[in-house]
Write an enzyme that holds these catalytic residues in place. Sequence first.
Site, mmCIF file in Angstrom:
data_model
loop_
_atom_site.group_PDB
_atom_site.id
_atom_site.type_symbol
_atom_site.label_atom_id
_atom_site.label_comp_id
_atom_site.label_asym_id
_atom_site.label_seq_id
_atom_site.Cartn_x
_atom_site.Cartn_y
_atom_site.Cartn_z
ATOM 1 N N GLY A 582 0.808 -1.200 0.000
ATOM 2 C CA GLY A 582 0.000 0.000 0.000
ATOM 3 C C GLY A 582 0.846 1.257 0.000
ATOM 4 O O GLY A 582 0.414 2.315 -0.442
ATOM 5 N N GLY A 584 4.187 1.438 -1.238
ATOM 6 C CA GLY A 584 5.115 1.554 -2.345
ATOM 7 C C GLY A 584 5.831 0.233 -2.593
ATOM 8 O O GLY A 584 5.415 -0.806 -2.098
ATOM 9 N N ASP A 696 -4.136 -2.439 9.921
ATOM 10 C CA ASP A 696 -4.176 -3.010 8.579
ATOM 11 C C ASP A 696 -3.701 -4.460 8.610
ATOM 12 O O ASP A 696 -2.860 -4.877 7.827
ATOM 13 C CB ASP A 696 -3.332 -2.177 7.621
ATOM 14 C CG ASP A 696 -3.618 -2.521 6.164
ATOM 15 O OD1 ASP A 696 -2.743 -2.280 5.317
ATOM 16 O OD2 ASP A 696 -4.708 -3.055 5.875
#
Length: 877
Positions: A582, A584, A696
């Site tokens: 998310g 890079g 996350d």
Amino acid sequence: MKQTMMRMLLHFRSILLGVLTILVLIQAQDQSGFISIDCGLPQHLSYIHESTYINYISDTKFIDTGVSKRIQFKDDIQQQLEYVRSFPSGVRNCYRINVTSGIQYLIRVSFYYGNYDNLNETPQFDLHFGPNVWDTVTFSSNDLGFAFKEIIYTPSQDYIQPCLVNTGKGIPFISAIELRTLNNNTYTTHSAKSVLSLSGRFHMVSKSIENLQYRYKDDVFDRIWYSQLYNKNVARLNTTLHSDDLHQNDFEPPAIVMSSALTPVNASDPLELYWNADNGNDQYYLYMHFNEVENLAPNETRAFNIRVSDTFWHGPVIPIYRKVKTIYSTTPLTGGTRYPISLFKIENSTLPPIVNAIEIYKVKDFSQPETKQDDVDTITNIKNAYGMARNWNGDPCGPVKYMWEGLNCSIDGNNIQRITSLNLSSSGLTGQIAPSISKLTMLQYLDLSNNSLKGSLPDFLMQLRSLKVLNVGKNKLTGLVPSGLLERSKTGSLSLSVDDNPELCTTESCKKKNIVVPLVTLFSTLIVILLISLGFWIYRRQKATWSKSKKKDSMKSKHQTFSYTEILNITDNLKTIIGEGGFGKVYIGILQDQTQVAVKFLSKSSKQGYKEFQSEAQLLTIVHHRSLVSLVGYCDEGEVKALIYEYMANGNLLQHLFDGNTNILKWNERLKIAVDAAHGLEYLHDGCKPPIMHRDLKPANILLDENMHAKIADFGLSRAFGNDIDSHISTRPAGTPGYIDPKYQRTGNTNKKNDIYSFGIILFELITGRKAVARASDEYIHILQWVIPIVEGGDIQNVVDPKLEGEFNINSAWKAVEIAMSCTSSNEVERPDISQILAELKECLSLEMVQRNNVSTRARDELVSIATISETTILAR
Ligand SMILES: *[C@@H]1O[C@H](CO)[C@@H](O)[C@H](O)[C@H]1NC(C)=O
Ligand SMILES: *[C@@H]1O[C@H](CO)[C@@H](O)[C@H](O)[C@H]1NC(C)=O
Ligand SMILES: *[C@@H]1O[C@H](CO)[C@@H](O)[C@H](O)[C@H]1NC(C)=O
Ligand SMILES: *[C@@H]1O[C@H](CO)[C@@H](O)[C@H](O)[C@H]1NC(C)=O
Ligand SMILES: *[C@@H]1O[C@H](CO)[C@@H](O)[C@H](O)[C@H]1NC(C)=O
Ligand SMILES: *[C@@H]1O[C@H](CO)[C@@H](O)[C@H](O)[C@H]1NC(C)=O
Ligand SMILES: *[C@@H]1O[C@H](CO)[C@@H](O)[C@H](O)[C@H]1NC(C)=O
Ligand SMILES: *[C@@H]1O[C@H](CO)[C@@H](O)[C@H](O)[C@H]1NC(C)=O
Ligand SMILES: *[C@@H]1O[C@H](CO)[C@@H](O)[C@H](O)[C@H]1NC(C)=O
């Protein structure tokens, strides 16, 4: 005391009986931490010891076997030796004494024969300590039938069990058991399994009586200090010393003992002592206590080195006037059968060496696992409930040779013995089936056949998830066999035998007032609502900083910063991409010391949220735990922001579960991954202050190292990049569809329970092998939409990943499903904390492991099949 225990150059002789030399102190005594048991003393008696003023009590509270006897030779013996408890029946007889776990105890057992049985022949027998073999008790002709054994031990349970074992060489007996708590951090060994057993404890006090001993209350811990004879080459230095004048350390050797010291006659000679080992493989711990007994003139010094077994041990030692200094081993001394000790003065010392007191301990191996205390308490309750006359005492499972008759045990993942089989067949049991049986949670085999048990076959047997064989045949049970048991029997996971119970029914036809209770009520309140959408949320930036937890796992680490040039070097000019997240791209790299790392660039498209990057990245480098991927360092150069992580050889969980990986994760591997991840999350939630929310969690963020240990990655990133002003930046993670708590999306309120929800989803993915969100033709189906109806129907077999081909323990899977259900409960309050989840997952794993370390169970075809039962599925509602 046995001469063979230890022999020093300065011969000693000490007999615990004989002349009593303890000073009479008529003061109130502090005996907290003392348990003093006079074995064989009739029940109603207790007394204050005539010379030590210690309060001794009868042993009847601690044992229910053996007989009380009185010795014949009573002259000149210590009071606690007058009675003995003798064990003419039973091979192993054990005391059970309540203690406080985690505290260090000195435990001393004494034996004085005194011709109590009028046979004029001392026996020989073994001494056990729970499942461990402690020692053999023998008596030699010149010690008047006296022996004692002493260990220093830190119990891990709330009781200890010293046992006497008849080895066919006479009837075991015991005179006294004494427990004294010691100060923490004294007498520590390199391993909890190594227990110190006393070989010798000597003082150098000069008095004409050679077998002078000191114990309580000179010694606050009631250690007994023995005197020695000394040869012509050594002299004693003595002084008068009151305990108030002596500056103590934690070992607290008595002032009277520290008032005297041994020294060579010829000041230029070394002071030489030695002890002999019984066996060349023995290991020892040596403790030497020093106190300068002379008030030295300014031009005098006393400094010396110590050698043990011709190897430098400690030095220079400079005893301090009226202050105790203890020099001791931190690792065991090994080597040979003779241990010479040499104290020799260093060159600029004007005075010869001294020593005031010495203790020598031999290492005993107490590594046999104990039986889990809950299992011991339960089986003891069962024994009491049925008034069983079996000679069941001591540790149920160990030593193997003395395992309780009718039991079998298995060592679980935590190196603890668990009871896995119980055979109470033909034991004359009456009354109902004892509810406590259901607390033997690891039971696989239960045989209660051929008794006179009445009442119904209780539902609580369903709680025995590992149970594979249940035999209750030949009893007087009535009513209906619980539906859950029938169901399990039908599916083949339980071999059930209920024959020869005339009034017990296996069909609903004879159901009278019985109401069938649906098994799965646990999930009835769950509401299945899930809307999957990706939303942004606002996170209020907290200014508080993360602080290192005091947990063991945390360790110091330096913040390592890298320049962009270094990064290019490390990654060989960004040669190999190993992932894209998310934030890079991720590249593989190699540091100068050949450590492999993963370099994660943070997308340049986002210019926001960088302000605090450096300080946040610095903080992340101090969050260390074996279940978290560690941040090795970072790069913060202009627009280039990168994080350097430890490299995880086995990629992430997503790849292993879904990406067409042919190497199917086994059930126990999945559980281990779940346990590891829970460890990591526990650290973030409970080990960091303030807690770190991951926000996350998903399989792509659970990485696996070369040993398939799972570690959580990307924690703390949302914190480093969260920026409530520029919340439209799409690279900022706000969770991933399918793993976001629906509540979280509605309220934007972030807390630990959101992570728990995501964890529950991952757990379901591990169990089912299905993705959180699966695409079926035109619609997306969330895993909960799919799984909950199946679970509620009680159809566990269809929930578990078919790729496992049935290779899993059904109870373990059932429990895992329960955990996942509670994590994803729509009611946040019902979601457990991560620590509770962790504990339950561990139990899940041990259910699976016990199954694997399976002890023999009876073949199914030996039991009567009950295939004729009603086909009605009682589980379904
Ligand atoms: C030891 O502790 C157990 C459990 O706390 C208790 O039931 C028992 O009575 C205690 N025994 C003695 C002798 O105090
Ligand atoms: C000693 O250990 C016990 C048990 O772990 C603990 O309760 C007590 O606080 C410790 N005492 C000290 C002085 O550390
Ligand atoms: C040490 O003990 C001996 C013998 O008991 C005694 O003669 C001597 O005076 C004592 N020395 C001191 C300093 O107390
Ligand atoms: C003390 O020992 C030294 C060296 O061994 C020796 O030369 C000296 O004679 C001894 N002194 C006495 C009094 O024994
Ligand atoms: C220390 O000084 C005293 C006199 O103050 C003297 O008698 C003694 O011999 C000296 N000792 C040493 C070792 O120099
Ligand atoms: C003895 O000499 C050593 C150096 O050899 C020195 O470090 C030490 O302080 C001296 N000790 C005394 C008591 O003078
Ligand atoms: C325990 O194991 C032994 C050896 O495997 C077996 O003979 C015995 O029947 C078992 N006992 C029970 C109660 O399962
Ligand atoms: C259980 O106990 C009964 C009676 O003692 C015995 O006949 C039977 O063989 C035992 N079963 C196992 C598996 O050990
Ligand atoms: C059942 O138990 C009785 C005693 O309780 C015993 O005599 C009998 O042999 C047992 N029967 C079987 C089949 O084990």
